[in-house]
Design an enzyme around this catalytic site. Structure first.
Site, PDB file in Angstrom:
ATOM      1  N   GLY A  88      69.683   7.720   7.207  1.00 54.61           N
ATOM      2  CA  GLY A  88      69.628   6.493   6.819  1.00 54.61           C
ATOM      3  C   GLY A  88      68.412   5.803   6.656  1.00 54.61           C
ATOM      4  O   GLY A  88      67.344   6.282   7.390  1.00 54.61           O
ATOM      5  N   GLY A  90      65.864   3.664   7.892  1.00 58.74           N
ATOM      6  CA  GLY A  90      65.792   3.246   9.387  1.00 58.74           C
ATOM      7  C   GLY A  90      64.656   2.061   9.549  1.00 58.74           C
ATOM      8  O   GLY A  90      64.600   1.468  10.539  1.00 58.74           O
ATOM      9  N   ARG A  91      63.863   2.220   8.458  1.00 57.46           N
ATOM     10  CA  ARG A  91      62.707   1.033   8.466  1.00 57.46           C
ATOM     11  C   ARG A  91      62.375   0.524   6.944  1.00 57.46           C
ATOM     12  O   ARG A  91      61.371   0.162   6.603  1.00 57.46           O
ATOM     13  CB  ARG A  91      61.447   1.613   8.952  1.00 57.46           C
ATOM     14  CG  ARG A  91      60.770   2.774   8.415  1.00 57.46           C
ATOM     15  CD  ARG A  91      59.730   3.252   9.159  1.00 57.46           C
ATOM     16  NE  ARG A  91      59.094   4.287   8.247  1.00 57.46           N
ATOM     17  CZ  ARG A  91      57.622   4.558   8.133  1.00 57.46           C
ATOM     18  NH1 ARG A  91      57.060   3.550   8.645  1.00 57.46           N
ATOM     19  NH2 ARG A  91      57.255   5.686   7.518  1.00 57.46           N
ATOM     20  N   LYS A 111      59.228  -0.787   2.460  1.00 57.98           N
ATOM     21  CA  LYS A 111      59.102  -0.003   3.554  1.00 57.98           C
ATOM     22  C   LYS A 111      58.296  -0.606   4.726  1.00 57.98           C
ATOM     23  O   LYS A 111      57.206  -0.761   4.619  1.00 57.98           O
ATOM     24  CB  LYS A 111      58.549   1.270   2.821  1.00 57.98           C
ATOM     25  CG  LYS A 111      58.651   2.481   3.995  1.00 57.98           C
ATOM     26  CD  LYS A 111      58.138   3.848   3.213  1.00 57.98           C
ATOM     27  CE  LYS A 111      57.865   4.989   3.727  1.00 57.98           C
ATOM     28  NZ  LYS A 111      57.575   6.305   3.371  1.00 57.98           N
ATOM     29  N   ASP A 123      61.653   0.531  15.814  1.00 62.45           N
ATOM     30  CA  ASP A 123      61.226  -0.891  15.469  1.00 62.45           C
ATOM     31  C   ASP A 123      61.377  -1.191  13.816  1.00 62.45           C
ATOM     32  O   ASP A 123      61.358  -2.373  13.624  1.00 62.45           O
ATOM     33  CB  ASP A 123      59.809  -1.342  16.114  1.00 62.45           C
ATOM     34  CG  ASP A 123      58.751  -0.464  15.344  1.00 62.45           C
ATOM     35  OD1 ASP A 123      58.822   0.006  14.316  1.00 62.45           O
ATOM     36  OD2 ASP A 123      57.586  -0.559  15.954  1.00 62.45           O
ATOM     37  N   ASP A 250      66.322  15.194   3.515  1.00 58.96           N
ATOM     38  CA  ASP A 250      66.293  13.678   3.038  1.00 58.96           C
ATOM     39  C   ASP A 250      65.169  13.451   2.293  1.00 58.96           C
ATOM     40  O   ASP A 250      65.020  12.127   1.954  1.00 58.96           O
ATOM     41  CB  ASP A 250      66.606  13.084   4.483  1.00 58.96           C
ATOM     42  CG  ASP A 250      65.664  13.512   5.354  1.00 58.96           C
ATOM     43  OD1 ASP A 250      65.617  14.641   5.772  1.00 58.96           O
ATOM     44  OD2 ASP A 250      64.693  12.523   5.882  1.00 58.96           O
ATOM     45  N   ASN A 251      64.061  14.165   2.289  1.00 62.06           N
ATOM     46  CA  ASN A 251      62.867  13.919   1.637  1.00 62.06           C
ATOM     47  C   ASN A 251      62.758  14.525   0.171  1.00 62.06           C
ATOM     48  O   ASN A 251      61.978  14.941  -0.427  1.00 62.06           O
ATOM     49  CB  ASN A 251      61.712  14.386   2.327  1.00 62.06           C
ATOM     50  CG  ASN A 251      61.658  13.309   3.591  1.00 62.06           C
ATOM     51  OD1 ASN A 251      61.936  12.305   3.639  1.00 62.06           O
ATOM     52  ND2 ASN A 251      60.873  13.921   4.538  1.00 62.06           N
TER      53      ASN A 251
END
Length: 491
Positions: A88, A90-91, A111, A123, A250-251
């Protein structure tokens, strides 16, 4: 000033398990360092509004514009061959979608905009270096004519992120025809949620392949269409010496765009086994492996779609295999057609592929620069002077033997030397985003807050097929001490 985004959001109409609603995390002191004004206008946005302090706050995620419905998208993926059932965004946060001036629906995503439910202890932030790298390379790919996500803006946040050391934080505004990946299908297939796979497939057909809607077997046609776009895309990569570096499922975008630049790089000296990514320890995603990996990724997509092909599982597998068998032929056709254009061959003959391979063999043996070899061949095709190409080869013996064969082959072509030169220069760029140039740009920005090198490199790469004599040094390969041996994901 109010900054207007004409959002028309379709992905949020899908079920709630497709995404998590999450707002970007505000930052301390956003400052716009680059706005892609032509792209903003193409998207129907007002560049003057985006260049205001209010615009910078939106592009950094400090404020959410009216009409946005920010979400983090759910997806899974095979990472270096190992399946992770939940990845998913994440950032990253998808602010929403706009319909551009050509009638194409485009995602606008931030992003580096902070943590999401998919952050996996990260983070959610991005450092300045990776943001500049993706901006430079994605826009260079667009200028080269290769399908890609785009970069609308880069903003520094006024905060630091920690990646072993403190670095300036930044946010990239990424634009894509969508952010739906092979891994998005895998997310639902892994949960045996066939209805969600069907909803996603219908959404992808409506958004990217509307001609398939209403056909007798739309899901078979969807698989075939994604295979075709990926075959052409990977051929495009190889024709300019591009190495993605992290071709996880995922890319892999189902729209056929290059996405997630991370540790990407362009080759200098030709080496089919070239790897730059620091995390590609075993060369899984090496230059010459990219077609094979694309096929592997597409096989994972086919597995997800099998339940939509019918109740007869054996028959569904056969039909998927038939579609997948088309990848190799389509890739080979696109790649070989591209190589003929790069070599100035307008007609097709049986010996063309061995001729191209013989050049690659000579280049690998003599460590000749990939981009400059083809660019200088373009000029040699017009002048007949091969000395500028020979100079790129440490030992030109192999090149001399190849050049004799090439000139014999050109002799049976109908075009004049001038016509051949002009055509070759349209497909053989003079300028690519060379790794050492990107590193110099990042160093100047991170260490000195100096963006002049970034602006100059970006301007050069906007016209990759032009000579630009006052910027000729940007076409040169690195000196030995300038060579970049590894690139890093930056996450």
């Amino acid at each position: 000033m109010t900054v207007h985004f004409p959002f028309q959001n379709s992905y949020v109409a899908l079920p709630d398990n497709f995404f998590a609603r999450v707002a970007p995390t505000p930052v301390a002191a956003p400052r716009l360092i680059k706005l892609n004004r032509p792209l903003a206008e193409e998207l129907g946005l007002n560049p003057a509004e985006l260049e205001t302090p209010e615009g910078a706050e939106i592009l950094a995620g400090k404020t959410v514009p009216e009409g946005a419905e920010p979400i983090a998208m759910a997806y899974a993926g095979h990472q270096f061959g190992h399946f992770v059932p939940q990845l998913g965004d994440g950032r990253a946060v998808l602010l929403g979608e706009v319909v551009d001036r050509n009638g194409v629906r485009r995602d606008i995503q931030l992003k580096g905009s902070g943590p999401t439910p998919f952050s996996r202890r990260g983070d959610g932030r991005a450092a300045l270096g990776p943001v500049l790298r993706e901006y430079i390379v994605s826009e260079a790919m667009a200028a080269l004519g290769i399908p890609t996500t785009r970069s609308l803006a880069a903003v520094v946040t006024g905060e630091q992120v920690y990646r072993g050391t403190a670095l300036p934080g930044a946010v990239l505004t990424r634009v894509a025809t969508s952010h739906i990946r092979v891994g998005t299908f895998q997310y639902f297939a892994a949960r045996q949620d066939v209805e969600a796979v069907r909803r996603l497939a219908d959404h992808v057909i409506g958004r990217h392949y509307p001609d398939l809607a209403g056909t007798e077997r739309p899901y078979h046609a969807l698989l075939a269409a994604v295979i075709s776009r990926q075959a052409k895309l990977i051929a495009d990569w190889l024709l300019v010496g591009f190495i993605h570096g992290v071709m996880n499922t995922d890319n892999t975008s189902v729209s056929g765009e290059t996405i997630d630049y991370g540790p990407c790089a362009f080759m200098d000296a030709y080496d089919p086994k070239q790897v730059f990514s620091s995390i590609d320890e075993f060369g899984r995603y090496a230059f010459a492996n990219q077609p094979r990996i694309a096929m592997w990724n597409l096989t994972r997509l086919a597995e997800c779609l099998l339940p939509l092909f019918g109740d007869d599982k054996d028959q569904a597998i056969k039909e998927a295999e038939t579609a997948l068998d088309g990848f190799a032929a389509q890739f080979t056709e696109a790649h070989q057609a591209g190589l003929r254009r790069k070599l100035g061959l307008f007609t097709q003959r049986d010996g063309d592929q061995p001729l191209a391979q013989a050049l690659f063999d000579a280049m690998a043996l003599a460590k000749a620069d990939f981009t400059l070899t083809f660019r200088r061949l373009s000029d040699a095709a017009g002048s007949g002077d091969l000395s500028v190409v020979r100079a790129l080869f440490e030992d030109p013996t192999g090149f001399d033997e190849w050049a004799a064969r090439w000139q014999q082959r050109l002799a049976v072509e109908p075009q004049t030397p001038a016509e051949r030169r002009a055509a070759m220069r349209k497909v053989n760029p003079a300028f690519i985003p060379r790794n050492h140039r990107i590193e110099a740009v990042i160093t100047a920005a991170v260490e000195n807050d100096d963006y002049a090198p970034f602006e100059e490199l970006h301007a050069v790469l906007a016209k990759p097929y032009d000579d630009q004599p006052d910027r000729a040094d940007y076409a040169e390969p690195p000196q030995p001490e300038e060579r970049v041996l590894q690139t890093f994901c930056g996450t």
